[in-house]
Write an enzyme that holds these catalytic residues in place. Structure first.
Site, PDB file in Angstrom:
ATOM      1  N   ARG A  77       0.855  -1.186   0.000  1.00 43.39           N
ATOM      2  CA  ARG A  77       0.000   0.000   0.000  1.00 43.39           C
ATOM      3  C   ARG A  77       0.886   1.229   0.000  1.00 43.39           C
ATOM      4  NH1 ARG A  77      -5.221   0.687   3.923  1.00 43.39           N
ATOM      5  NH2 ARG A  77      -5.562  -1.434   3.200  1.00 43.39           N
ATOM      6  N   GLY A 115      10.582   1.584  -2.421  1.00 44.66           N
ATOM      7  CA  GLY A 115      11.267   2.611  -3.198  1.00 44.66           C
ATOM      8  C   GLY A 115      11.640   3.807  -2.331  1.00 44.66           C
ATOM      9  N   ILE A 139      10.487  -0.166 -10.243  1.00 38.22           N
ATOM     10  CA  ILE A 139      10.708  -0.172 -11.697  1.00 38.22           C
ATOM     11  C   ILE A 139      11.362   1.137 -12.141  1.00 38.22           C
ATOM     12  CG2 ILE A 139       8.781  -1.735 -12.187  1.00 38.22           C
ATOM     13  CD1 ILE A 139       7.248   0.784 -13.272  1.00 38.22           C
ATOM     14  N   ASP A 140      11.343   2.151 -11.260  1.00 43.98           N
ATOM     15  CA  ASP A 140      11.861   3.478 -11.658  1.00 43.98           C
ATOM     16  C   ASP A 140      13.390   3.548 -11.614  1.00 43.98           C
ATOM     17  OD1 ASP A 140       9.171   4.023 -11.643  1.00 43.98           O
ATOM     18  OD2 ASP A 140       9.194   5.163  -9.776  1.00 43.98           O
ATOM     19  N   MET A 182       6.203   4.575 -17.628  1.00 44.50           N
ATOM     20  CA  MET A 182       6.260   5.002 -16.221  1.00 44.50           C
ATOM     21  C   MET A 182       7.702   5.318 -15.820  1.00 44.50           C
ATOM     22  SD  MET A 182       3.778   2.648 -13.934  1.00 44.50           S
ATOM     23  CE  MET A 182       2.026   2.933 -13.825  1.00 44.50           C
ATOM     24  N   ARG A 288       4.484  -3.239 -14.528  1.00 43.03           N
ATOM     25  CA  ARG A 288       4.787  -3.712 -13.163  1.00 43.03           C
ATOM     26  C   ARG A 288       4.239  -5.104 -12.885  1.00 43.03           C
ATOM     27  NH1 ARG A 288       2.965   1.338  -9.648  1.00 43.03           N
ATOM     28  NH2 ARG A 288       1.778  -0.267  -8.605  1.00 43.03           N
TER      29      ARG A 288
HETATM   30  O1  F6P Z   1       7.070   4.061  -8.502  1.00 41.82           O
HETATM   31  C1  F6P Z   1       6.575   3.099  -9.369  1.00 41.82           C
HETATM   32  C2  F6P Z   1       5.492   3.662 -10.219  1.00 41.82           C
HETATM   33  O2  F6P Z   1       5.025   2.651 -11.079  1.00 41.82           O
HETATM   34  C3  F6P Z   1       5.860   4.918 -11.019  1.00 41.82           C
HETATM   35  O3  F6P Z   1       6.603   4.609 -12.167  1.00 41.82           O
HETATM   36  C4  F6P Z   1       4.497   5.492 -11.293  1.00 41.82           C
HETATM   37  O4  F6P Z   1       4.584   6.873 -11.478  1.00 41.82           O
HETATM   38  C5  F6P Z   1       3.737   5.160 -10.049  1.00 41.82           C
HETATM   39  O5  F6P Z   1       4.393   4.078  -9.442  1.00 41.82           O
HETATM   40  C6  F6P Z   1       2.293   4.790 -10.257  1.00 41.82           C
HETATM   41  O6  F6P Z   1       1.700   4.661  -9.019  1.00 41.82           O
HETATM   42  P1  F6P Z   1       0.332   3.937  -8.688  1.00 41.82           P
HETATM   43  O7  F6P Z   1       0.547   2.465  -8.767  1.00 41.82           O
HETATM   44  O8  F6P Z   1       0.014   4.376  -7.307  1.00 41.82           O
HETATM   45  O9  F6P Z   1      -0.641   4.389  -9.721  1.00 41.82           O
END
Ligand code: F6P
Length: 361
Positions: A77, A115, A139-140, A182, A288
């Protein structure tokens, strides 16, 4: 002798390799310390589970058969760091509750897989006196002090397949295809995906673009007889004007103009300037999902085993990292509040420029 009690949680956005890392830590702990001398406590849904005491004692069999599984067996979460020390309407002091759960569950240490946001909270808990060890997931690939994070290479593989597939349809229809990747504020995922997929133009946040130069790159390809162009565009990319603005002003102006992402605007502008038919593609969370790549399975196993060594050494307040060719660790306090951006002299950027890929600058 009392069993060593190890709490483990996954926090923030998920990525492939979380389960492989959990498995690596658990199996190495059982090996190093002995199955009968260690208790692993799985904490549900990241820091939320630590705040609300949602935990369960895991068995060695819980860690079998999960190497290839995507997602996280613990759940995750987003519990934003900036809200951690703020008491909201529920009147819960989150930091106090996390410390209480740690104490009530008689934990000797806490492993946090996450992260940048997760690392900030991990450092906060470490400063509050808990024995914390971090593991770099995203993944970033934007965590300071590690050359790579687990999850990154799988996302590059998935992104590359997207670009490959887009190539054939772009070619058939003679279109310009703008693919949004992303990566939050960093361009790593777009850069690697773009180079691996053979994109013609790569736009990343670290290199603000000029839309006229982007359009010119498309036109030059057309003049050279290429009927289509592929753009890999980072979700966080900005044009030169936007790069001088604060985020809230940038977002306000985009909203006023009816675009909430740069991708849609870039596509419309290319179509307007060049006259070529343009489409957008957003693979989003697909990047992801699913099973980790072979590279990430190996990296996750090495990271997990190193975390287990840190537990044995009782070396707390650190996060595991790949430093040069070795797996090591950095102090949580050294990596937190920083972001690893693509340097302008990055070797992949240079190679891309050398073969004629445009960065729109
Ligand atoms: O930090 C990983 C990531 O996938 C980023 O690349 C992206 O901006 C963000 O999370 C998306 O977040 P969420 O899953 O909360 O939409």
């Amino acid at each position: 002798m009392a069993k060593r009690r190890i709490g483990i949680l996954t926090s923030g956005g998920d990525c492939p390799g979380l389960n492989a890392t959990i498995r690596g830590v658990a199996k190495a702990c059982y090996n190093f310390i002995g199955e009968d001398k260690v208790e692993i406590i799985g904490i549900s849904d990241g820091f939320h589970g630590l705040i609300h005491n949602e935990c369960k004692e895991m068995k060695p069999s819980d860690f079998s058969g999960i190497l290839t599984q995507g997602g996280t067996i613990l759940g995750t979460r987003r519990t934003p760091y900036k809200m951690m020390q703020i008491i909201e309407d529920d009147n819960i002091d989150k930091v106090a509750e996390m410390k209480q759960t740690y104490k009530n569950r008689k934990l000797d240490c806490l492993l946090t897989l996450g992260g940048n946001g997760t690392h900030k909270t991990a450092n906060l808990l470490s400063e509050e006196g808990l024995n914390v060890i971090g593991l770099p997931k995203t993944i970033d690939n934007d965590i300071w002090g590690t050359s790579v994070t687990f999850g990154f290479h799988t996302a590059v593989d998935i992104g590359t397949e997207v670009v490959d597939r887009i190539h054939t349809t772009a070619n058939s229809h003679s279109r310009v295809m703008v693919i949004e990747i992303m990566g939050n504020k960093a361009g790593w995922l777009t850069l690697y995906t773009g180079v691996a997929g053979g994109a013609d133009i790569i736009l990343i946040p670290e290199i603000p673009y000029d839309i006229d130069k982007v359009a010119k790159a498309v036109e030059s390809r057309a003049k050279a007889g290429k009927s289509f162009s592929i753009l890999a565009v980072a979700e966080g990319c900005m044009d030169i004007e936007e790069s001088k603005m604060k985020k809230k002003d940038r977002m306000r102006i985009r909203n006023e103009n009816g675009y909430n992402t740069a991708t849609v605007r870039i596509a419309k502008d290319i179509e307007r300037i060049t006259g070529y038919e343009t489409r957008t593609v957003v693979p989003g969370h697909m990047l992801r999902g699913g099973s980790p790549s072979a590279y990430d399975r190996v990296l996750a196993t090495k990271f997990g085993a190193r975390a287990a060594e840190l537990i044995v050494e009782e070396k707390y307040g650190y996060t595991v990292a790949k430093i040069g060719t070795e797996i090591g660790e950095n102090k949580l306090s050294d990596v937190t509040m920083k972001t690893k951006f693509v340097p302008l002299d990055d070797k992949v950027v240079k190679a891309a420029r050398d073969i004629g890929i445009s960065f729109g600058d």
